[in-house]
Design an enzyme around this catalytic site. Structure first.
Site, PDB file in Angstrom:
ATOM      1  N   HIS A  24       9.538   3.565  -6.039  1.00 39.96           N
ATOM      2  CA  HIS A  24       8.477   3.486  -5.040  1.00 39.96           C
ATOM      3  C   HIS A  24       9.083   3.660  -3.651  1.00 39.96           C
ATOM      4  CE1 HIS A  24       5.199   1.851  -2.613  1.00 39.96           C
ATOM      5  NE2 HIS A  24       4.409   2.027  -3.660  1.00 39.96           N
ATOM      6  N   ASN A  37      -0.952  -1.822  -8.380  1.00 41.30           N
ATOM      7  CA  ASN A  37       0.327  -2.328  -7.877  1.00 41.30           C
ATOM      8  C   ASN A  37       0.020  -3.428  -6.868  1.00 41.30           C
ATOM      9  OD1 ASN A  37       2.885  -2.792  -6.901  1.00 41.30           O
ATOM     10  ND2 ASN A  37       3.052  -0.851  -5.796  1.00 41.30           N
ATOM     11  N   LYS A  76       2.004  -5.439  -5.402  1.00 41.19           N
ATOM     12  CA  LYS A  76       3.069  -5.636  -4.414  1.00 41.19           C
ATOM     13  C   LYS A  76       3.343  -7.138  -4.244  1.00 41.19           C
ATOM     14  CE  LYS A  76       1.983  -1.199  -2.386  1.00 41.19           C
ATOM     15  NZ  LYS A  76       1.889  -0.364  -1.163  1.00 41.19           N
ATOM     16  N   GLU A 102       8.621   2.206  -0.946  1.00 42.81           N
ATOM     17  CA  GLU A 102       9.015   0.960  -0.281  1.00 42.81           C
ATOM     18  C   GLU A 102      10.369   0.477  -0.781  1.00 42.81           C
ATOM     19  OE1 GLU A 102       4.354  -0.278   0.349  1.00 42.81           O
ATOM     20  OE2 GLU A 102       5.540  -1.291  -1.188  1.00 42.81           O
ATOM     21  N   GLY A 154      -0.649   2.498   2.530  1.00 45.72           N
ATOM     22  CA  GLY A 154      -0.964   1.362   3.381  1.00 45.72           C
ATOM     23  C   GLY A 154      -1.384   1.733   4.789  1.00 45.72           C
ATOM     24  N   GLU A 194       3.069   9.767  -4.440  1.00 43.86           N
ATOM     25  CA  GLU A 194       2.627   8.887  -3.367  1.00 43.86           C
ATOM     26  C   GLU A 194       3.174   9.392  -2.034  1.00 43.86           C
ATOM     27  OE1 GLU A 194       1.496   4.573  -4.702  1.00 43.86           O
ATOM     28  OE2 GLU A 194       3.619   4.731  -4.334  1.00 43.86           O
ATOM     29  N   SER A 223      -3.683   4.944  -0.492  1.00 43.60           N
ATOM     30  CA  SER A 223      -5.025   4.619   0.015  1.00 43.60           C
ATOM     31  C   SER A 223      -6.124   5.110  -0.919  1.00 43.60           C
ATOM     32  CB  SER A 223      -5.220   5.200   1.420  1.00 43.60           C
ATOM     33  OG  SER A 223      -4.287   4.639   2.328  1.00 43.60           O
TER      34      SER A 223
END
Length: 277
Positions: A122, A37, A39, A124, A197, A191, A237
């Site tokens: 996701h 991904n 991003k 985010e 991150g 996730e 991560s």
């Protein structure tokens, strides 16, 4: 038959089913899957360097990359030239077939570019306001278009500290798959929000516990056979130095990789870890 005998037989059956799921007899047909991904990262030049670095590598697991929208077509061309074994995916899509939705893309547009996967739900995106209902509409639209949705689920740090990880993940899973009758083309990615991150990562055992919960939830809804065929990915991560330890877990079938998918050395390291696992 006495009650104690019924309990004994029930116990044997449950252990047998658990043993099959654990020893891989059912899930042996699942290939490992690693999805990068990107991003809001990478340029055309950086993408080319990545694929040049991966050129000639034989992957024993399935691999895909999900670039930002403007890079989808350039990457499609590059994959044909450098790495035809790597599939193309997208990071999001709209739930409508078409219409006045400025800044959005449809499943049909992604399908026209040969996108095999699309990341949906996701954290985010959820933090930006996306709801479970919207994620569910997108999942169903992706499936209808012949694109494999990668449904993301995961708890925040506070929810984990409150002991609600399983509750949150199961709730998101049920909501995302509401009305979906066939999950054979679906992918689920766990996730944990607190590991995305941050440099933190769930231990392989922590990740496996949640993956087992996801598998059991799918089995309860769709049957053990169908659940055994759904790839479950871990994201948060993921790096070359923890890929193998995650890959050897019974219910972790691959990874949704962020930062480590942006350069050839790290991405190859993750792929190698899941290939060996």
């Amino acid at each position: 038959m006495t009650e104690s005998m019924e309990q004994y037989i029930r116990s044997l059956v449950e252990k047998s089913v658990q043993g099959v799921l654990a020893d891989g007899t059912i899930n042996s047909s699942r290939r490992k899957l690693v999805i990068g991904n990107w991003k809001m990262n990478m340029s055309i030049e950086e993408s080319a360097l990545l694929f040049e670095g991966l050129r000639g590598e034989e992957q024993a697991c399935d691999v895909a990359v999900c670039p930002p929208f403007p890079l989808l077509y350039p990457v499609k061309v590059m994959l044909a030239q450098f790495q035809d074994s790597i599939a193309l995916g997208a990071q999001n899509m709209h739930w409508a077939e078409k219409g006045a939705h400025t800044g959005e893309v449809s499943a049909a547009m992604l399908k026209e570019l040969d996108c095999r996967y699309v990341i949906l739900g996701h954290s985010e995106r959820r933090q930006a306001g996306e709801t479970d209902e919207e994620v569910n509409l997108k999942v169903k639209q992706a499936l209808a278009a012949g694109i494999q949705p990668v449904l993301c689920v995961g708890e925040t740090k506070d929810e984990r500290e409150q002991g609600r990880s399983g509750e949150v993940v199961v709730s998101q899973l049920h909501a995302g798959l509401d009305g979906v009758e066939d999950v054979s083309s679906a992918v689920v990615a766990y996730e944990p929000v607190w590991a995305i991150g941050t440099g933190l990562a769930a231990t392989p055992e922590q990740a496996q516990d949640v993956h087992r919960t996801i598998r059991e939830t799918l089995a309860n809804q769709y049957g053990a056979s169908a659940a055994s065929g759904v790839p479950l990915l871990y994201g948060g991560s993921v790096k070359p130095d923890n890929a193998l330890s995650l890959a050897v877990m019974d219910d972790i079938d691959g990874a949704l990789v962020g930062g480590a998918s942006l350069n050839a050395v790290d991405f190859k390291g993750v792929i190698d870890g899941f290939t060996r696992g």
